[in-house]
Scaffold this active site. Sequence first.
Site, PDB file in Angstrom:
ATOM      1  N   GLU A   1       0.743  -1.445  -0.138  1.00  0.00           N
ATOM      2  CA  GLU A   1      -0.134   0.025  -0.323  1.00  0.00           C
ATOM      3  C   GLU A   1       1.070   1.411  -0.159  1.00  0.00           C
ATOM      4  O   GLU A   1       1.708   1.173   0.173  1.00  0.00           O
ATOM      5  CB  GLU A   1      -1.004   0.157   1.086  1.00  0.00           C
TER       6      GLU A   1
ATOM      7  N   ALA B   1       1.896   1.162   3.193  1.00  0.00           N
ATOM      8  CA  ALA B   1       2.643  -0.291   3.931  1.00  0.00           C
ATOM      9  C   ALA B   1       3.383  -0.764   2.749  1.00  0.00           C
ATOM     10  O   ALA B   1       2.650  -1.746   1.931  1.00  0.00           O
ATOM     11  CB  ALA B   1       2.190  -1.122   4.044  1.00  0.00           C
ATOM     12  N   GLY B   2       4.938  -0.898   2.788  1.00  0.00           N
ATOM     13  CA  GLY B   2       5.933  -1.268   1.972  1.00  0.00           C
ATOM     14  C   GLY B   2       6.225  -2.516   2.368  1.00  0.00           C
ATOM     15  O   GLY B   2       5.633  -3.882   2.416  1.00  0.00           O
TER      16      GLY B   2
ATOM     17  N   ARG C   1      33.369  -7.776 -32.254  1.00  0.00           N
ATOM     18  CA  ARG C   1      34.054  -6.729 -32.121  1.00  0.00           C
ATOM     19  C   ARG C   1      35.503  -6.797 -32.056  1.00  0.00           C
ATOM     20  O   ARG C   1      36.159  -7.075 -31.213  1.00  0.00           O
ATOM     21  CB  ARG C   1      33.719  -5.736 -30.902  1.00  0.00           C
TER      22      ARG C   1
ATOM     23  N   GLN D   1      42.559 -10.450 -22.153  1.00  0.00           N
ATOM     24  CA  GLN D   1      42.902 -10.826 -20.891  1.00  0.00           C
ATOM     25  C   GLN D   1      42.009  -9.981 -19.979  1.00  0.00           C
ATOM     26  O   GLN D   1      41.043 -10.637 -19.678  1.00  0.00           O
ATOM     27  CB  GLN D   1      44.367 -10.374 -19.975  1.00  0.00           C
TER      28      GLN D   1
ATOM     29  N   GLN E   1      28.917  -2.156 -20.333  1.00  0.00           N
ATOM     30  CA  GLN E   1      30.132  -1.542 -20.110  1.00  0.00           C
ATOM     31  C   GLN E   1      31.060  -2.913 -21.500  1.00  0.00           C
ATOM     32  O   GLN E   1      31.900  -2.335 -22.219  1.00  0.00           O
ATOM     33  CB  GLN E   1      31.620  -2.335 -18.796  1.00  0.00           C
TER      34      GLN E   1
ATOM     35  N   GLU F   1       9.242  -8.008  -4.651  1.00  0.00           N
ATOM     36  CA  GLU F   1       8.718  -8.997  -3.562  1.00  0.00           C
ATOM     37  C   GLU F   1      10.167  -8.733  -2.233  1.00  0.00           C
ATOM     38  O   GLU F   1      10.403  -9.963  -1.685  1.00  0.00           O
ATOM     39  CB  GLU F   1       9.423 -10.497  -3.672  1.00  0.00           C
TER      40      GLU F   1
ATOM     41  N   THR G   1      12.451  -5.550  -0.506  1.00  0.00           N
ATOM     42  CA  THR G   1      14.232  -5.373  -0.837  1.00  0.00           C
ATOM     43  C   THR G   1      14.895  -6.300  -0.753  1.00  0.00           C
ATOM     44  O   THR G   1      14.875  -7.041   0.596  1.00  0.00           O
ATOM     45  CB  THR G   1      14.001  -3.982  -0.702  1.00  0.00           C
TER      46      THR G   1
END
Length: 391
Positions: free
Chosen positions: A134, A137-138, A275, A286, A349, A376, A378
Site C-alpha cells: 500500500e 505499507a511497503g 568486435r 585478458q 560496459q 517481493e 527489497t
Amino acid sequence: MASSVNDFDLYRPSEEHDMLRDAVRSLAEAKIAPFAAEVDEGARFPQEALDALVANDLHAVHVPESYGGSGADALATVIVIEEVARVCASSSLIPAVNKLGSLPVILSASEELKKRYLAPLAKGDAMFSYCLSEPDAGSDAAGMKTKAVRDGDFYVLNGVKRWITNAGVSEYYTVMAVTDPEKRSKGISAFVVEKSDPGVSFGAPEKKLGIKGSPTREVYLDNVRIPADRMIGEEGTGFATAMKTLDHTRITIAAQALGIAQGALDYAKGYVQERKQFGKPIGDFQGVQFMLADMAMKLEAARQLTYAAAAKSERVSAGGGKEDLTFFGAAAKCYASDAAMEITTDAVQLLGGYGYTRDYPLERMMRDAKITQIYEGTNQVQRIVMARNLP
C-alpha cells in the site's frame, strides 16, 4: 562408500527439465524476443507473449493437474520464467505473477474456491495478481490500512493497493485486508477480488525505469462488496498466508534475475568475439576475459542457489518439513538479483558506447534487472529475513 554415477543426478535437473528448457527457449526466441524492444519502447503489455504462452500452456504451469493445470514442479516453473526473462523480463512476469497471485489460493483456500479460480487461470482465461503493498505499507506490510468489514454474508472492502503488477490486465486479485485492527498481523485476512466487482478501479500505469511492458498500477477498492466465501482460509490468517506465499515466490524473482543475466551474458559473449580493436577481437584481451569469467561465475552460483531453493520449495509443497525455505527463498532472490545487476552492468560496459544505446538490448536488460533487487521484498529486507532464519 561406493556409489553409482546415477546417485549424482540429485545435483542436476532431470531430462524432462532440460527438455522443457529447450522448448521454452525456442518458443521465447521465436514468439517473444521479436517484440521485446518494441514492448519496452512503447511501454505496452506484451500481448504476443501472453498469446504464445497460453497457446503452449506455459502461462501458469504451477497450477495442479486436479484444476486443469500442468502441475509443474517448482523447478520447472523457475525454468519457464528464466527462459522467458532471458529475452523479455516484462513477459516473464506473466507466469511469475500468475503464481504469486494464485499461490495463496493453492495454499490456503477452500476446495470450492480453488476450483472456481484455478480452472480459468489454468485455461488461460484469466490472470491473477497479488495485492499486499500500500502507499504507506511497503516493507512494513503488516501496517496496511485496507479494511474488510463483515456485513451479513458479505465483506465490504475499502482501501488502496500500490505497486500491483499486471493490475488492470488480471481478472483476479488476491487482496490482503484488515479484519481486526487490534491484532496487527493476526488481524489481516485474504480475499479473492474480481476485476468486474463493483467498486474496483485502477490508477494510471506507473512510469517506470524497467519492466515497462508489465503494467504496474494502484488498485482502488471503494465499498467493494464480496461474498464471505471468497475469503482465503480463516479470518486472521491472511498475513501468514502472504508470508508463506513469498517463501515460495521469491524463488521466481531469482529465476527472473537469472534469465535477465543469462540474456545479457549471452549477448556480450557474442559481441566480444565480433568486435575488433587493435587488430583483434576484444574477447582476446585478458581484461575482457576476466570480466566474462566473473559474470559467468556469479551467474552459475546464483543458478545453483536458486535451483536448490526451488527443490526445497517443491519438497515443502509436497508436505515435507520446513526445509529452511524462508532462508533459501530470501537468499536465492537476494543473491540472484544482486548478481543480475552486476552482470547486466558489466555487459553494458563490454559493449562500450553501443551498450548505452537502445539499438542494443543490454541497456534494457540493465534497467529490467534493477527491479529484481526491489520487489517481493527489497534486498535489505531479504537480509533481515535471512538473519532471522539462519539455517
